[in-house]
Design an enzyme around this catalytic site. Structure first.
Site, PDB file in Angstrom:
ATOM      1  N   CYS A  70     -87.341 -51.532  29.801  1.00  0.00           N
ATOM      2  CA  CYS A  70     -86.950 -51.012  31.111  1.00  0.00           C
ATOM      3  C   CYS A  70     -85.555 -51.536  31.408  1.00  0.00           C
ATOM      4  CB  CYS A  70     -87.949 -51.493  32.162  1.00  0.00           C
ATOM      5  SG  CYS A  70     -87.488 -51.126  33.870  1.00  0.00           S
ATOM      6  N   CYS A 180     -82.236 -45.089  31.407  1.00  0.00           N
ATOM      7  CA  CYS A 180     -83.581 -45.425  31.891  1.00  0.00           C
ATOM      8  C   CYS A 180     -84.552 -44.834  30.886  1.00  0.00           C
ATOM      9  CB  CYS A 180     -83.819 -44.839  33.285  1.00  0.00           C
ATOM     10  SG  CYS A 180     -85.536 -44.990  33.854  1.00  0.00           S
TER      11      CYS A 180
END
Length: 255
Positions: A70, A180
């Site tokens: 992440c 992302c």
């Protein structure tokens, strides 16, 4: 021993997908923090707390290395976690350098969550590699929520991307960096809007860095899935399979 991979939700499955292909004889734990998704809308202090809890969970389950799959969590917490724990903790880095090196005669657009876009880690990376001031940043927070509800190709997704990217003249851009891990599910939508732009992510570089920092084993491959500490079974495993099939479909788009 196992390799732990976690994300705020299912975005990090794109990193697991890469890892399973490059490390076919390793065993994995995948942890989606569905209770707190999306991290991009949380405070830095909240994210640090979530990450700390997940790392402890994985260490208790005999993980030899942990991948923070992440970009937002990496930006907020990786330096702190590396000081606290004494196993390899691998973070995500958006493929900005790769984009500049390969397509730097044209502009580079980096798409990420608000925390990643504004974070010191991202700003330091851009300053280090963007000598010709070609890199622009844009936050696309709603894509995370679309991904979490398996909404990939709807009119709402395309309308959101068109609006969010409307201020950029893409004739000037050679590449778009997916900053992302959730954004990998939308490669077809990005490609539909920007067919001439190359799409890049940091997944391969992350797993290659992981490989350099672990002792490889020859095990029967397996994955345990958890949602915020609860083992994933039954219908939720079918949901995960839908995401993995989607990633397989997306793998060659925009190269």
């Amino acid at each position: 021993m196992k390799i732990g991979i976690f994300d705020s939700g299912i975005g990090g499955l794109s990193v697991l997908y890469e890892a399973m292909h490059l490390l076919p004889h390793e065993q994995f734990i995948y942890y989606a923090d569905e209770k707190h998704v999306p991290y991009g809308e949380k405070t830095k202090e909240e994210i640090i707390g979530y990450v700390d809890e997940i790392i402890q969970f994985m260490i208790e389950r005999d993980c030899k290395a942990i991948v923070i799959a992440c970009n937002t969590a990496t930006s907020a917490a990786v330096s702190i976690m590396r000081k606290k724990y004494h196993i390899p903790i691998i973070g995500m880095e958006p493929a900005v350098k790769k984009a500049v090196d390969l397509y730097g005669k044209q502009k580079v657009l980096v798409c990420a969550t608000p925390i990643t876009v504004k974070g010191k880690k991202m700003l330091d990376l851009v300053e280090r590699v963007d000598k010709d001031h070609l890199v622009d940043l844009v936050a696309l927070p709603k894509l995370v929520r679309f991904a979490e509800r398996l909404e990939f190709e709807s009119e709402d997704v395309l309308a959101y991307l068109k609006e969010a990217l409307s201020c950029f003249d893409f004739e000037e851009y050679g590449s778009l960096v997916l900053g992302c891990t959730h954004f990998n599910y939308f490669k077809d939508s990005f490609h539909k809007l920007l067919p001439q732009v190359h799409l890049l992510d940091g997944n391969l570089g992350t797993i290659n860095y992981l490989i350099k920092n672990i002792e490889l084993e020859d095990l029967e491959s397996s994955v345990e899935y958890y949602y915020s500490g609860q083992r994933v079974l039954g219908k939720e495993l079918q949901r995960i399979e839908c995401y993995l099939k989607r990633l397989e479909k997306m793998k060659d788009i925009g190269k």
